[in-house]
Write a protein that holds these residues in place. Structure first.
Motif, short mmCIF file in Angstrom:
data_model
loop_
_atom_site.label_atom_id
_atom_site.label_comp_id
_atom_site.label_asym_id
_atom_site.label_seq_id
_atom_site.Cartn_x
_atom_site.Cartn_y
_atom_site.Cartn_z
N ASP A 175 0.85 -1.19 0.00
CA ASP A 175 0.00 0.00 0.00
C ASP A 175 0.89 1.24 0.00
OD1 ASP A 175 -2.30 1.49 0.00
OD2 ASP A 175 -2.52 1.47 2.18
N ASP A 193 1.32 4.99 1.30
CA ASP A 193 0.81 5.90 2.32
C ASP A 193 0.56 7.30 1.75
OD1 ASP A 193 0.96 3.92 4.23
OD2 ASP A 193 2.99 4.47 4.86
N HIS A 194 -0.52 7.90 2.19
CA HIS A 194 -0.84 9.31 1.89
C HIS A 194 -0.92 9.58 0.38
CE1 HIS A 194 0.04 9.68 6.10
NE2 HIS A 194 1.33 9.37 5.92
#
Length: 216
Positions: free
Chosen positions: A197, A199-200
């Motif tokens: 994944d 982040d942000h």
């Protein structure tokens, strides 16, 4: 002149990148896997050698009742199947295969000496995609199998993969994971599954727009 793509100016850079990604996608470029279902050992060996000489991977299933386990383990791109076999005929076997959601997109090509049109139609009705009448010229057999596999892979890619990233969609990913877990259990090997994944990532879309996010 042998080119495989053509873009006119001004061309879409993203479209060019997508075409290049497609050309280098390992699942589209790997050797076709062909499952040959035929109780005639001499005939199946002959077909297997022809396809192998053309760069394809083959597996022979002489016993029709074992085909379902072969499908799960070998994951063929195409099934080349005789029409008349003892115990379980090709029509019955095709109908059973088409009831399995995981295998519904695998092309089934019947190859038989049967030349009655009504039987060819019955083969299509039971889930077949092609019907080759024996004797089949070797070059014709190879090219028919090659192009049917190419088309099926492209269709599966469009259905199973996200159009932006080329990654498997959720349904296809779960089906693939289940198949690989089952294979690992049968082969008694280990299996690793990684989920990554970013982040942000929403900040990129909010700051630079969704087009920039799509490019990233």
């Amino acid at each position: 002149a042998g080119a495989i793509a053509y873009f006119t100016r001004p061309f879409d850079t993203a479209a060019v990148a997508d075409r290049l990604n497609e050309l280098f996608r390992s699942d589209l470029q790997r050797s076709p896997r062909i499952l040959i279902v035929d109780d005639d050992g001499i005939s199946s060996d002959h077909v297997s050698r022809l396809l192998a000489a053309a760069g394809m991977q083959t597996r022979i299933a002489i016993r029709p009742e074992k085909v379902m386990s072969e499908l799960s383990e070998f994951l063929p791109d195409l099934i080349l199947m005789d029409l008349y076999m003892p115990g379980v005929g090709g029509l019955e076997l095709a109908a059973v295969i088409r009831q399995q959601e995981a295998f519904i997109g695998i092309p089934i090509t019947f190859m038989s000496g049967e030349n009655r049109p009504e039987m060819h139609l019955e083969g299509f009705r039971m889930g077949g995609d092609d019907f080759l009448t024996k004797p089949v010229p070797p070059a014709y057999l190879v090219e028919t199998v090659r192009w049917r596999v190419h088309r099926a892979r492209r269709l599966r890619s469009l259905i199973a993969r996200d159009g932006l990233t080329g990654l498997l969609n959720h349904t296809s990913m779960m089906e693939r994971l289940a198949a690989e877990v089952a294979r690992a259990k049968r082969m008694k090997t280990t299996l690793a599954f990684a989920m990554i994944d970013l982040d942000h990532f929403k900040t990129v879309n909010d700051t630079y727009g969704h087009f920039a996010g799509d490019q990233i």
